[in-house]
Design a protein around this motif. Structure first.
Motif, mmCIF file in Angstrom:
data_model
loop_
_atom_site.group_PDB
_atom_site.id
_atom_site.type_symbol
_atom_site.label_atom_id
_atom_site.label_comp_id
_atom_site.label_asym_id
_atom_site.label_seq_id
_atom_site.Cartn_x
_atom_site.Cartn_y
_atom_site.Cartn_z
ATOM 1 N N VAL A 313 0.499 -1.487 0.157
ATOM 2 C CA VAL A 313 0.176 0.237 -0.054
ATOM 3 C C VAL A 313 0.847 1.482 -0.001
ATOM 4 O O VAL A 313 0.885 2.071 -0.815
ATOM 5 N N LEU A 317 1.905 5.157 -2.673
ATOM 6 C CA LEU A 317 2.135 6.382 -2.372
ATOM 7 C C LEU A 317 3.079 7.676 -3.426
ATOM 8 O O LEU A 317 2.455 8.563 -4.073
ATOM 9 N N ASP A 320 0.569 8.443 -6.517
ATOM 10 C CA ASP A 320 0.191 9.620 -6.016
ATOM 11 C C ASP A 320 0.295 10.753 -6.297
ATOM 12 O O ASP A 320 0.012 11.409 -7.467
ATOM 13 N N ILE A 324 -0.986 13.307 -9.178
ATOM 14 C CA ILE A 324 -1.794 14.812 -8.827
ATOM 15 C C ILE A 324 -0.528 15.929 -9.404
ATOM 16 O O ILE A 324 -0.502 16.830 -10.532
ATOM 17 N N ILE A 327 -1.467 16.054 -13.823
ATOM 18 C CA ILE A 327 -2.352 16.625 -13.584
ATOM 19 C C ILE A 327 -2.937 18.189 -13.251
ATOM 20 O O ILE A 327 -2.783 19.460 -13.715
ATOM 21 N N ILE A 352 -4.156 5.433 -13.489
ATOM 22 C CA ILE A 352 -5.194 5.540 -12.253
ATOM 23 C C ILE A 352 -5.865 4.113 -12.282
ATOM 24 O O ILE A 352 -6.381 4.407 -10.983
ATOM 25 N N ILE A 356 -5.519 2.768 -8.959
ATOM 26 C CA ILE A 356 -6.330 1.972 -7.901
ATOM 27 C C ILE A 356 -6.940 0.528 -7.762
ATOM 28 O O ILE A 356 -7.274 0.322 -6.795
ATOM 29 N N VAL A 359 -3.907 -1.208 -5.261
ATOM 30 C CA VAL A 359 -4.288 -1.298 -3.602
ATOM 31 C C VAL A 359 -5.794 -2.044 -3.361
ATOM 32 O O VAL A 359 -5.543 -2.542 -2.452
ATOM 33 N N TYR A 360 -6.738 -2.772 -4.071
ATOM 34 C CA TYR A 360 -7.741 -3.691 -3.768
ATOM 35 C C TYR A 360 -6.215 -5.027 -3.956
ATOM 36 O O TYR A 360 -6.971 -5.882 -3.023
ATOM 37 N N LEU A 366 -8.454 -9.360 0.504
ATOM 38 C CA LEU A 366 -9.342 -8.620 -1.196
ATOM 39 C C LEU A 366 -8.959 -9.968 -2.104
ATOM 40 O O LEU A 366 -8.965 -10.730 -2.928
ATOM 41 N N LEU B 13 -16.216 -5.613 2.041
ATOM 42 C CA LEU B 13 -14.529 -5.504 2.520
ATOM 43 C C LEU B 13 -14.641 -4.939 0.515
ATOM 44 O O LEU B 13 -14.017 -3.415 0.335
ATOM 45 N N PHE B 14 -14.813 -5.140 0.190
ATOM 46 C CA PHE B 14 -15.256 -4.809 -1.576
ATOM 47 C C PHE B 14 -15.522 -3.819 -1.785
ATOM 48 O O PHE B 14 -15.561 -2.782 -2.566
ATOM 49 N N PHE B 17 -13.994 -0.750 -0.433
ATOM 50 C CA PHE B 17 -12.958 -0.410 -1.105
ATOM 51 C C PHE B 17 -13.340 0.516 -2.954
ATOM 52 O O PHE B 17 -13.160 1.442 -3.043
ATOM 53 N N THR B 18 -15.131 -0.270 -3.024
ATOM 54 C CA THR B 18 -15.187 0.369 -4.372
ATOM 55 C C THR B 18 -15.632 1.449 -3.607
ATOM 56 O O THR B 18 -15.409 2.640 -4.640
ATOM 57 N N ALA B 21 -13.201 3.877 -3.641
ATOM 58 C CA ALA B 21 -12.373 3.919 -5.500
ATOM 59 C C ALA B 21 -12.603 5.035 -6.058
ATOM 60 O O ALA B 21 -12.526 5.863 -6.316
ATOM 61 N N VAL B 24 -12.333 9.011 -4.862
ATOM 62 C CA VAL B 24 -10.768 9.337 -5.578
ATOM 63 C C VAL B 24 -10.984 9.966 -6.896
ATOM 64 O O VAL B 24 -10.930 10.480 -7.132
ATOM 65 N N SER B 25 -11.785 8.581 -8.169
ATOM 66 C CA SER B 25 -11.715 9.210 -9.225
ATOM 67 C C SER B 25 -12.929 9.760 -9.313
ATOM 68 O O SER B 25 -12.086 10.698 -10.181
ATOM 69 N N VAL B 28 -10.326 12.904 -9.215
ATOM 70 C CA VAL B 28 -9.208 13.005 -9.590
ATOM 71 C C VAL B 28 -9.931 12.816 -11.391
ATOM 72 O O VAL B 28 -9.053 14.092 -12.228
ATOM 73 N N PHE B 29 -10.279 12.532 -12.232
ATOM 74 C CA PHE B 29 -10.418 12.413 -13.346
ATOM 75 C C PHE B 29 -11.534 13.573 -13.766
ATOM 76 O O PHE B 29 -11.307 14.531 -14.517
ATOM 77 N N SER B 74 -3.959 10.810 0.823
ATOM 78 C CA SER B 74 -3.407 9.021 0.810
ATOM 79 C C SER B 74 -3.893 8.130 1.701
ATOM 80 O O SER B 74 -4.115 7.654 1.849
ATOM 81 N N LEU B 78 -5.892 5.123 3.046
ATOM 82 C CA LEU B 78 -5.246 3.950 2.742
ATOM 83 C C LEU B 78 -5.168 3.358 3.737
ATOM 84 O O LEU B 78 -5.504 1.777 4.129
#
Ligand code: HEM
Ligand SMILES: [Cu+2]
Ligand SMILES: [Cu+2]
Lengths: 808, 234
Positions: A313, A317, A320, A324, A327, A352, A356, A359-360, A366, B13-14, B17-18, B21, B24-25, B28-29, B74, B78
């Motif tokens: 994990v 960082l 990231d 950033i 962008i 990106i 992401i 990280v899963y 997971l 948990l999934f 995370f989602t 995610a 964050v997306s 950022v996007f 982050s 995290l």
């Protein structure tokens, strides 16, 4: 006509010019890209509907394996290093790479290794167990075809190629930068390559050791990976210690390109470039301590699992920060959305998503469900195709005008981007949703419900694959009939844009100089855009625009290709020999080819070393932190650094099996301590004679030099004599049956060391021949010194092996 | 739907995370798209004052605080994910107490099974009854092919391999373990819903890998006891 053809052929076969070699790399990598892509499209066709039978499971497994191997080893890195070859000497104002012929040799090793990989399809079956080559399935018992031998041979050859070129780049970038070009002032592409070669230097020797052990197991029936004590876990550890850094090795150059291309088109400097560079370095360092995340399910226990979750994990960082910064670069910009900009921005977006989802997978909890599924396939394609390949294609559009001098068709390139981007997502996004489907399965039944998503992915695959035709057509045509591009079509600041497009064979007429006030002087004659301001700062110390100390020679040499070819023949001879049946050991290599390879190799070695190919070192260049060290010596030191890792892994493997084994013969029972002691004494004495040789040469004492060299040679011979005696008596005593693992580790480790001794003796013979002709005593003893470094290293390794095998 | 305890835990948990995610997306996007649209080159837009040009090193740009802010934000996200993951992994890697199912007056069963991977089938041995091997081979048709477990009990599996590297996975339960020779891996689950579920191999092991499929049959306790009595005990 025929004459012209032979001139052209000679130019490309014998070239040592970094730009030619760069072009060769790029074209070859694209060729392998198409080959591996066609394999992939065939696999997608097979998977498009349930219970399909376009491919049998046997063939599917070969395709999936060779597709992965080709893409990772023969496409991603070489594509990037094609650019590095072409562009980096220009960007740092170097005359060429430090060792131009070595560079040519790297390329030819690369090409022949790829040929060997593809040849494996025609010898029984190509490797068929996934690019990760998990043990014990690589054992002869489970994979009895010659194809896997060829695959292992191909991997060994490409590691040799990569090691040569990383040493070469390292020396070039540390020692040959233009005056005033401090490391900190380099742009991101050279930085990313610098970080990449460091990772290569430490990751690949580990892989080399692993593949070597694998091959020896197969050929001679030894037991490293076929034993329970070594087996799966040993391979897992050694492979992934290499494997995770490798993932970044194929990514970083593309990131570097992205981080240089986006600012150029945005017309703004990279945001926080200091932090971006720092992040690359940090991620590279962390990449060596995350390999355990590939073994979450192998049962290392909860503490280890949590530790690797945290490191993995943490490695996200720095990325990231990079994303950033990229962008943020766009803020208050004047962004021209040319194809190169579109591809690099698209690459950031896809990267990106890949990051992401990474990280899963970093979460051990997971991963207990996601391991080995299409979720993983989606994740790494978003990184490797979305991030790397898209970024590299951006680089291709970016530098195409520089390399060919012509402009490509912009609207076709934009369509290429749009179709690729859509095709890509249609291809890979459904795979995230297939998070139950095992990867690497040749087919599935209809009641799994995976049909529709697979069909979608296949459609996307053909859109994506088809889009690439636009790329090839556009570039092929534009290279001939495109309008002239001019020296600096994108208004870039890095040094390659100061040269005409394409640059002349010798690059810059005079060395560019970076001034303290941030201006860059190019001397005369260069295609600076009219009226662009042209440094007014004071030169720092030395004069501006002085000549390079050597004008580039014709730069043709037949020996690199010949040398690579002989290695190819040699390995072919070794690998297509009849593999050993597990017991008894009956390995039958194909001697005629081996002999050819050795003879050719000796001829080309002789030719190589006798050829007058002097590369003078420019003295007036930026070479922190290695100011005092000559290029060759730095090259040897880095090479020895890689050797340390290599032997480190061999010794590590020995410890691994030894600690996993319940019993081990007590010292003195199998390996005679007296033998070991005698060999140690002999080798240490030979180090003394090597030192004496250097001292005599320094003192100008020819006889002393010759006698010391003879002494070194004799002692090396004596060492091998004792060693051979020990080998034969042990071999005939059936030690492989009584002590399979001790015997395996002993024979492999001392065997590899013995090969190093033999190589050292060959060098001694060469030195002797020259010494007899009166060389080395007139201050020209650098070669002796380099030999000494190597020889002492080989002796030191023995000093480690002696206690390990004989005393404890 | 709750199929097994591990699956419930995975789903939670999934989605954690989602959701993160997606959040964050969006940021950022969103930023990326806004910048691309707003700052794209239009007729009349002027060259930025610090535009990089040939002959000059680009001027340095950017603040440490952006990098620090990025890393801090982050890290917070995290950390949430790591804490969630650690909770789950503690459950996954814990070892529940053996059950004690009374099969007959003299026979009890402790819910432990030894699973062995072969090219290309699985076999199952119920602890205490090593001589009754159930092969989950795809072509297996008889009653003995059924790998049955009782509903709502903690089933403990020891997974290993007789030849190459396999990976044992019950798809719907979200449990998985590497199976390789010389080593036994432990996993467990509690199946909550009666039915048949597919077992598949998740590590490429050869030509038969794709069809290395078996079925697990989750039975109510009573039915399990009588099945066990008739097929395993005999
Ligand atoms: C036309 C584009 C591509 C398609 C349709 C495609 C498709 C596939 C498919 C179907 C698999 C098999 C998955 C499995 O069974 O496990 C696969 C595996 C893989 N692909 Fe691709 N791929 C493409 C491009 C690439 C590229 C460009 C790269 C790398 C740069 C790449 C790297 C890999 C790797 C490393 C594997 C794993 C092989 C293994 O599991 O041993 N692919 N790809
Ligand atoms: Cu990794
Ligand atoms: Cu399998």
């Amino acid at each position: 006509m025929a004459e012209r053809f032979s001139a052209v052929a000679k130019r490309w076969l014998y070239t040592t010019n970094h730009k030619d070699i760069g072009i060769l790399y790029i074209i070859t990598a694209l060729f392998f890209f198409v080959a591996a892509g066609l394999l992939a499209l065939t696999m997608r066709t097979q998977l498009s509907i349930p219970n399909n039978n376009v491919l049998t499971a046997e063939v599917y497994n070969q395709f999936v394996t060779v597709h992965g191997l080709l893409m990772i080893f023969w496409v991603l890195s070489p594509f990037a290093f094609g650019f590095a070859n072409y562009i980096i000497p220009l960007q740092i104002g170097a005359r060429d790479l430090a060792f131009p012929r070595l560079n040519a040799m790297s390329y030819w090793f690369y090409l022949f290794s790829g040929v060997m990989m593809i040849l494996s399809f025609f010898f029984g079956a190509a490797p068929d167990l996934g690019w990760t080559l998990y043990s014990p399935q690589t054992a002869f018992e489970f994979a009895p075809t010659i194809g896997l031998n060829l695959g292992a041979g191909a991997l060994i050859l490409i590691v040799v190629s990569i090691t040569m070129s990383s040493v070469n780049f390292l020396v070039t970038m540390f020692k040959m930068r233009a005056p005033g070009l401090k490391l900190r002032r380099m742009s991101l592409f050279p930085w990313s390559i610098l970080v990449t070669i460091f990772m290569m230097l430490y990751a690949f020797p580990s892989f080399l050791a692993a593949v070597l052990l694998l091959y020896v197991d197969r050929a001679f029936g030894t037991f490293y990976f076929s034993s329970i004590q070594g087996g799966s876990l040993l391979w897992d550890n050694v492979f992934w210690f290499f494997g995770h850094p490798e993932v970044y090795i194929v990514l970083f150059p593309a990131l570097g390109i992205i981080a240089d291309v986006i600012p150029t088109f945005a017309r703004r400097p990279l945001y926080g470039s200091k932090y971006v560079i720092g992040s690359l370095v940090a991620a590279a360092l962390i990449s060596f301590v995350v390999w355990g995340h590939h073994m979450f399910l192998t049962g290392y226990g909860v503490i280890t699992d949590k530790l690797y979750t945290v490191t993995t994990v943490a490695v996200s960082l720095p990325f990231d920060v990079i994303v950033i910064s990229l962008i943020e670069t766009l803020a208050v910009a004047k962004l021209r959305l040319k194809a190169a900009a579109l591809f690099t921005l698209g690459a950031v977006a896809l990267f990106i998503i890949g990051g992401i989802t990474g990280v899963y997978l970093a979460s051990v909890a997971l991963d207990y469900a996601l391991r080995g599924t299409y979720f993983v396939v989606a994740h790494f394609h978003y990184i490797m195709v979305g991030g790397s390949i898209m970024g590299l294609i951006g680089g291709l559009y970016y530098w195409f005008p520089k390399i060919t001098g012509r402009m490509y068709n912009e609207s076709m390139a934009r369509i290429h981007f749009i179709v690729s981007f859509i095709g890509f997502n249609v291809l890979y996004f459904p795979m995230f949703l297939l998070l139950d489907m095992p990867r690497r399965i040749a087919t599935y039944s209809p009641d799994t419900g995976w049909g529709l998503l697979n069909l979608t992915a296949t459609v996307g695959g053909f859109i994506f694959g088809g889009a690439q035709l636009l790329l090839f057509y556009n570039l092929y045509r534009s290279a001939r009939v495109g309008p002239p591009a001019g020296p600096n079509p994108w208004n870039g600041w890095t040094l390659e844009w100061a040269l005409p497009s394409p640059p002349p064979a010798h690059d810059f007429d005079t060395i560019p100089t970076f001034m303290d006030d941030g201006t860059i002087h190019f001397g005369s004659s260069i295609g600076l855009p009219n009226g662009s301001s042209h440094g007014i700062g004071e030169p720092n110390g030395s004069s501006v625009g002085h000549e390079y100390s050597s004008i580039h020679s014709e730069g043709l040499s037949p020996w690199p290709i010949l040398m690579a070819f002989s290695a190819f023949i040699f390995f072919l001879g070794i690998t297509i020999g009849k593999p050993a049946s597990p017991q008894p050991v009956t390995y039958q290599p194909f001697w005629p080819l081996i002999a050819d390879g050795v003879i050719l190799g000796l001829i080309s070695l002789l030719g190589y070393s006798r050829e007058k190919f002097n590369v003078h070192e420019d003295t007036n260049v930026e070479s922190w932190p290695f100011k005092q060290v000559p290029n060759m010596k730095l090259g040897i030191w880095t090479f020895l650094g890689a050797e340390v890792i290599f032997f480190g892994v061999l010794i590590g493997a020995y410890f691994f099996v030894r600690t996993a084994s319940p019993t081990w013969p007590t010292p003195g029972t199998v390996f005679d301590i007296r033998n070991g002691f005698a060999m140690t004494l002999v080798l240490l004495t030979s180090s003394m004679t090597a030192i004496m040789a250097l001292a005599s040469a320094r003192a100008g004492n020819k006889n002393g030099l010759i006698i010391s060299l003879l002494g070194t040679l004799g002692l090396g011979g004596l060492f091998l004599y004792i060693k051979a005696g020990e080998w034969f008596s042990l071999g005939s005593s059936g030690v492989f049956n009584t002590y399979p693992l001790p015997a395996t580790s002993y024979f492999i480790t001392t065997g590899v060391h013995g090969v190093h001794v033999v190589a050292g003796m060959c060098m001694t013979v060469y030195l002797l021949a020259n010494a007899l002709k009166g060389k080395y005593i007139k201050g020209d003893h650098a070669t002796l010194e380099h030999f000494g470094l190597y020889w002492h290293f080989v002796d030191i390794v023995w000093v480690f092996l002696f206690p390990l095998f004989y005393l404890i | 739907m709750a199929i097994s305890n591990m699956q419930v835990q995975f789903d939670n948990l999934f989605w954690l995370f989602t959701y993160l995610a997606i959040a964050v997306s969006v940021v950022v996007f969103g930023l990326m798209v806004i910048f691309i649209i707003k700052y794209r080159d239009r007729s009349g837009s002027s060259e930025p004052h610090d535009a990089p040009i040939l002959g000059h090193l680009p001027v340095a740009r950017g603040h440490a605080r952006t990098a620090i802010l990025t890393v801090s934000l982050s890290t917070i996200i995290l950390t949430v994910l790591i804490i969630g993951s650690f909770g789950s992994i503690d459950t996954i890697l814990s070892s529940p107490a053996p059950c004690n199912i009374q099969i007959s007056h003299s026979v009890t069963y402790n819910c432990s099974v030894l699973v062995t991977g072969h090219r290309f089938y699985w076999d199952f041995n119920y602890a205490g009854f090593p001589n009754r091997t159930i092969t989950g081979a795809p072509s297996c048709q008889q009653a003995i092919c059924i790998f049955a477990v009782p509903q709502s009990e903690d089933i403990r599996l020891n997974v290993t391999s007789a030849d190459v590297f396999h990976n044992f996975g019950v798809i719907a339960f979200k449990v998985k373990a590497d199976a390789y020779p010389g080593h036994v891996n432990f996993i467990w689950f509690n199946a909550e819903t009666i039915g048949n579920y597919t077992i598949q191999c998740y590590e490429l092991c050869g030509p038969g890998h794709a069809t290395m499929i078996a079925t697990i049959d989750v039975m109510p306790l009573g039915q399990f006891v009588s099945w066990f009595n008739s097929t395993i005990v005999q």
